[in-house]
Design a protein around this motif. Structure first.
Motif, PDB file in Angstrom:
ATOM      1  N   SER A 293       0.815  -1.213   0.000  1.00  0.00           N
ATOM      2  CA  SER A 293       0.000   0.000   0.000  1.00  0.00           C
ATOM      3  C   SER A 293       0.852   1.268   0.000  1.00  0.00           C
ATOM      4  CB  SER A 293      -0.950  -0.002   1.196  1.00  0.00           C
ATOM      5  OG  SER A 293      -0.207  -0.081   2.402  1.00  0.00           O
ATOM      6  N   TRP A 294       1.982   1.234   0.714  1.00  0.00           N
ATOM      7  CA  TRP A 294       2.860   2.416   0.732  1.00  0.00           C
ATOM      8  C   TRP A 294       4.093   2.236  -0.157  1.00  0.00           C
ATOM      9  CZ3 TRP A 294       7.762   1.256   2.238  1.00  0.00           C
ATOM     10  CH2 TRP A 294       7.951   0.137   3.062  1.00  0.00           C
ATOM     11  N   LEU A 295       4.467   0.961  -0.438  1.00  0.00           N
ATOM     12  CA  LEU A 295       5.656   0.726  -1.249  1.00  0.00           C
ATOM     13  C   LEU A 295       5.405   0.987  -2.730  1.00  0.00           C
ATOM     14  CD1 LEU A 295       8.600  -0.305  -1.234  1.00  0.00           C
ATOM     15  CD2 LEU A 295       7.694  -2.613  -1.601  1.00  0.00           C
ATOM     16  N   CYS A 296       4.208   0.678  -3.208  1.00  0.00           N
ATOM     17  CA  CYS A 296       3.913   0.840  -4.638  1.00  0.00           C
ATOM     18  C   CYS A 296       4.123   2.278  -5.126  1.00  0.00           C
ATOM     19  CB  CYS A 296       2.483   0.375  -4.933  1.00  0.00           C
ATOM     20  SG  CYS A 296       2.360  -1.416  -5.186  1.00  0.00           S
ATOM     21  N   ARG A 308      11.567   4.966 -19.119  1.00  0.00           N
ATOM     22  CA  ARG A 308      10.191   5.092 -19.568  1.00  0.00           C
ATOM     23  C   ARG A 308       9.525   3.717 -19.618  1.00  0.00           C
ATOM     24  NH1 ARG A 308      10.767   9.232 -24.761  1.00  0.00           N
ATOM     25  NH2 ARG A 308      11.585  11.020 -23.589  1.00  0.00           N
ATOM     26  N   GLY A 309       8.211   3.746 -19.427  1.00  0.00           N
ATOM     27  CA  GLY A 309       7.473   2.496 -19.506  1.00  0.00           C
ATOM     28  C   GLY A 309       6.579   2.309 -18.294  1.00  0.00           C
ATOM     29  N   PRO A 310       5.831   1.218 -18.245  1.00  0.00           N
ATOM     30  CA  PRO A 310       4.908   0.959 -17.146  1.00  0.00           C
ATOM     31  C   PRO A 310       5.648   0.625 -15.855  1.00  0.00           C
ATOM     32  CG  PRO A 310       5.011  -0.948 -18.594  1.00  0.00           C
ATOM     33  CD  PRO A 310       5.794   0.144 -19.265  1.00  0.00           C
ATOM     34  N   VAL A 311       4.978   0.782 -14.745  1.00  0.00           N
ATOM     35  CA  VAL A 311       5.552   0.451 -13.435  1.00  0.00           C
ATOM     36  C   VAL A 311       5.636  -1.063 -13.264  1.00  0.00           C
ATOM     37  CG1 VAL A 311       5.197   0.586 -10.933  1.00  0.00           C
ATOM     38  CG2 VAL A 311       4.739   2.584 -12.394  1.00  0.00           C
ATOM     39  N   PHE A 312       4.601  -1.760 -13.724  1.00  0.00           N
ATOM     40  CA  PHE A 312       4.534  -3.206 -13.545  1.00  0.00           C
ATOM     41  C   PHE A 312       4.911  -3.929 -14.836  1.00  0.00           C
ATOM     42  CE2 PHE A 312       1.470  -1.488 -10.485  1.00  0.00           C
ATOM     43  CZ  PHE A 312       1.965  -2.038  -9.319  1.00  0.00           C
ATOM     44  N   PHE A 313       5.613  -5.021 -14.681  1.00  0.00           N
ATOM     45  CA  PHE A 313       5.927  -5.908 -15.794  1.00  0.00           C
ATOM     46  C   PHE A 313       4.974  -7.101 -15.705  1.00  0.00           C
ATOM     47  CE2 PHE A 313       8.412  -9.635 -17.347  1.00  0.00           C
ATOM     48  CZ  PHE A 313       8.427  -9.292 -18.689  1.00  0.00           C
ATOM     49  N   VAL A 314       4.145  -7.285 -16.723  1.00  0.00           N
ATOM     50  CA  VAL A 314       3.146  -8.351 -16.730  1.00  0.00           C
ATOM     51  C   VAL A 314       3.540  -9.357 -17.802  1.00  0.00           C
ATOM     52  CG1 VAL A 314       0.713  -8.926 -16.941  1.00  0.00           C
ATOM     53  CG2 VAL A 314       1.384  -6.682 -16.035  1.00  0.00           C
ATOM     54  N   LEU A 366       7.287  -8.702  -5.137  1.00  0.00           N
ATOM     55  CA  LEU A 366       6.200  -8.430  -4.187  1.00  0.00           C
ATOM     56  C   LEU A 366       4.816  -8.281  -4.840  1.00  0.00           C
ATOM     57  CD1 LEU A 366       7.893  -6.064  -1.570  1.00  0.00           C
ATOM     58  CD2 LEU A 366       7.334  -8.497  -1.357  1.00  0.00           C
ATOM     59  N   PRO A 367       4.700  -7.685  -6.043  1.00  0.00           N
ATOM     60  CA  PRO A 367       3.360  -7.611  -6.646  1.00  0.00           C
ATOM     61  C   PRO A 367       2.709  -8.977  -6.896  1.00  0.00           C
ATOM     62  CG  PRO A 367       4.825  -6.043  -7.708  1.00  0.00           C
ATOM     63  CD  PRO A 367       5.672  -6.888  -6.810  1.00  0.00           C
ATOM     64  N   GLN A 368       3.492 -10.035  -6.852  1.00  0.00           N
ATOM     65  CA  GLN A 368       2.916 -11.365  -7.061  1.00  0.00           C
ATOM     66  C   GLN A 368       2.017 -11.792  -5.900  1.00  0.00           C
ATOM     67  OE1 GLN A 368       6.221 -14.010  -8.110  1.00  0.00           O
ATOM     68  NE2 GLN A 368       6.914 -12.454  -9.573  1.00  0.00           N
ATOM     69  N   PHE A 369       2.036 -11.046  -4.797  1.00  0.00           N
ATOM     70  CA  PHE A 369       1.079 -11.325  -3.733  1.00  0.00           C
ATOM     71  C   PHE A 369      -0.344 -11.041  -4.196  1.00  0.00           C
ATOM     72  CE2 PHE A 369       4.846 -11.235  -1.003  1.00  0.00           C
ATOM     73  CZ  PHE A 369       4.572 -12.328  -0.191  1.00  0.00           C
ATOM     74  N   VAL A 370      -0.479 -10.216  -5.218  1.00  0.00           N
ATOM     75  CA  VAL A 370      -1.796 -10.033  -5.845  1.00  0.00           C
ATOM     76  C   VAL A 370      -2.213 -11.326  -6.537  1.00  0.00           C
ATOM     77  CG1 VAL A 370      -3.103  -8.744  -7.574  1.00  0.00           C
ATOM     78  CG2 VAL A 370      -1.437  -7.549  -6.128  1.00  0.00           C
ATOM     79  N   ASN A 371      -1.263 -11.978  -7.223  1.00  0.00           N
ATOM     80  CA  ASN A 371      -1.538 -13.283  -7.826  1.00  0.00           C
ATOM     81  C   ASN A 371      -1.926 -14.316  -6.774  1.00  0.00           C
ATOM     82  OD1 ASN A 371       1.056 -12.355  -9.914  1.00  0.00           O
ATOM     83  ND2 ASN A 371      -0.907 -12.941 -10.786  1.00  0.00           N
ATOM     84  N   VAL A 372      -1.267 -14.230  -5.616  1.00  0.00           N
ATOM     85  CA  VAL A 372      -1.588 -15.152  -4.515  1.00  0.00           C
ATOM     86  C   VAL A 372      -3.003 -14.905  -4.026  1.00  0.00           C
ATOM     87  CG1 VAL A 372      -0.983 -15.868  -2.169  1.00  0.00           C
ATOM     88  CG2 VAL A 372       0.827 -15.374  -3.821  1.00  0.00           C
TER      89      VAL A 372
END
Length: 467
Positions: A293-296, A308-314, A366-372
């Protein structure tokens, strides 16, 4: 050697250690507490007791303190105790002081010092007493068994070689019984035909019969089984078909029909899957709410400043049952056309400065916790691979697809064993797959906790393969 009371001695060790731990806590409570409230009636004290007990169990599981308690010599025993105690103290200090907080349950540094010091002293004395008792009575615990093998074909000879190469298992092979003497290379081991087997067993105090006859001799097997039961002799049948000596297999019974399963899968149990999913849900919620919540926002700014580019790599990756899913990461590379084909390498020019830091500290994962949270991944499991790598290695490694029987994870057994990062050779990938399959066959909730703790520790100290 085989020990008659190995499980019992292990249980005794664990029970006495826990008794000492709780006595130490009570004594420290009586020394430090000034309110003179009976310890069992103090609601602020009881949660701490629970924390101490659970953390000792976790620390002992991580270090394997209670494994082979009858085989470890004195030095190895005390090394295990010291490692477990040191890990226990570290986890206690981290949990009580940082996570729970000392004020919440009125736990002072003085109480921590007295309880931990007293516990360390008493458990050290107890292990000394245990080693003395074990030394004097060890011979009473040894359970060496005389056995014979019926059938000197491929299976019987393989079994003989196993016992010959693993004398510590405690089996003493007296010889073979077979209707074809020519099957036995060493004639000294030939004891007679199958008809003479039971008479020999009775007169020579044989403990067990291992039957390795082919199923075409089923009438002989059944008769030997009946005769062994009549004379109170243990009878064991070796299946005519098996894969190899290193393969983990177990037998299920469908009524009277034995079925050999290629491997155990603890997560086939719905209860185990529920436990794992519940932990995944709670743990991912905690990380998302209190960390992401605060790290993103911070990482978004740093990533944007670097390139340049998106923050997340999907990226599409292989999930459970080889179903593709979108795996999320903080972008650690500059935008390039090889991201979905080529792994990151050491000193990779595509990696940004902030990306290198994220990869060393595993922050990019860490964003993979969304996948979890979505149920596409688990906190612990085999790492998900790119679709192209799945297609490539499934053709080169026989067991590669087995790892897809379960959900992929953010960390896993292969990763804590150092099998992470770039896989330059097929052999490196084979080692990773072997570790993943081992995890599949040996899953437990405590194993997941162990992997998480080791992952955190490895992240803090740094890893050579993290780049």
């Amino acid at each position: 050697m085989i020990y008659r009371y190995a499980t019992f001695i292990k249980a005794i060790n664990l029970s006495i250690d826990y008794t000492i731990l709780n006595i130490s806590m009570v004594i420290a409570y009586l020394i430090v507490d000034k309110s003179y409230i009976f310890w069992a009636s103090n609601k602020n004290y009881l949660p701490v007791v629970l924390v101490f007990n659970l953390i000792w169990l976790l620390a002992a599981n991580i270090t394997g303190l209670y494994e082979q308690v009858l085989n470890k010599d004195s030095i190895r025993t005390y090394q295990s105790v010291f490692k477990t105690y040191l890990l226990f103290v570290c986890l206690i200090c981290f949990t009580i002081i940082i996570i729970i907080g000392t004020k919440a349950y009125f736990i002072t540094r003085e109480y921590l010092f007295y309880s931990l010091a007293l516990f360390g002293f008493l458990v050290g004395i107890w292990k000394l007493i245990f080693l003395a008792i074990r030394r004097s009575d060890r011979n009473l615990l040894i359970d060496a068994r005389n056995i014979i093998i019926v059938g000197a074909g491929r299976i019987g000879n393989d079994l003989f070689q196993y016992f010959k190469n693993n004398r510590d298992k405690g089996y003493n092979v007296l010889g073979f019984f077979d209707d074809k003497p020519d099957n036995i290379i060493d004639k000294k081991l030939y004891l007679g035909t199958t008809d003479n087997c039971i008479d020999y067993v009775i007169t020579n105090q044989v403990d067990e019969i291992f039957c390795a006859l082919p199923f075409t001799d089923s009438h002989k097997i059944e008769q030997l089984m009946l005769d062994a039961d009549k004379h109170l002799i243990r009878f064991k049948i070796i299946p005519e078909y098996y894969i190899n000596s290193k393969k983990s297999m177990f037998i299920q019974n469908f009524d009277h029909i034995p079925v050999i399963a290629v491997r155990p899968e603890p997560l086939e149990s719905i209860l185990n899957r529920m436990v794992k999913r519940l932990f995944d849900f709670l743990f991912s919620c905690f990380v998302i709410v209190f960390i992401l919540s605060w790290l993103c926002p911070i990482m978004a700014i740093l990533i944007k400043l670097q390139s340049r580019g998106p923050v997340f790599f999907v990226q599409l990756r292989s999930g459970r049952d080889n179903l593709p899913f979108k795996c999320y990461k903080f972008r650690s590379m500059r935008i390039n056309n090889e991201a979905n084909k080529m792994q990151a390498t050491r000193n990779d020019v595509r990696i940004t400065k902030i990306g290198a830091f994220m990869r060393r500290t595993n922050i990019d994962e860490l964003p993979q916790f969304v996948n979890v949270l979505l149920g596409e991944m688990s906190v612990v499991g085999p790492r998900p691979h790119m679709i192209s790598h799945t297609e490539e290695y499934s053709k080169l490694i026989d067991q590669f697809m087995v790892r897809h029987f379960m959900k992929p994870g953010i960390t896993g057994w292969a990763q804590v064993k150092g099998l992470r990062g770039e896989t330059k050779t097929t052999e490196a990938m084979m080692n990773r797959v072997e570790a993943d399959v081992w995890y599949l066959e040996n899953w437990s909730f405590l194993l997941d906790m162990k992997i998480i703790v080791i992952t955190i520790w490895n992240t803090l100290r740094g890893e050579s393969n993290a780049f």
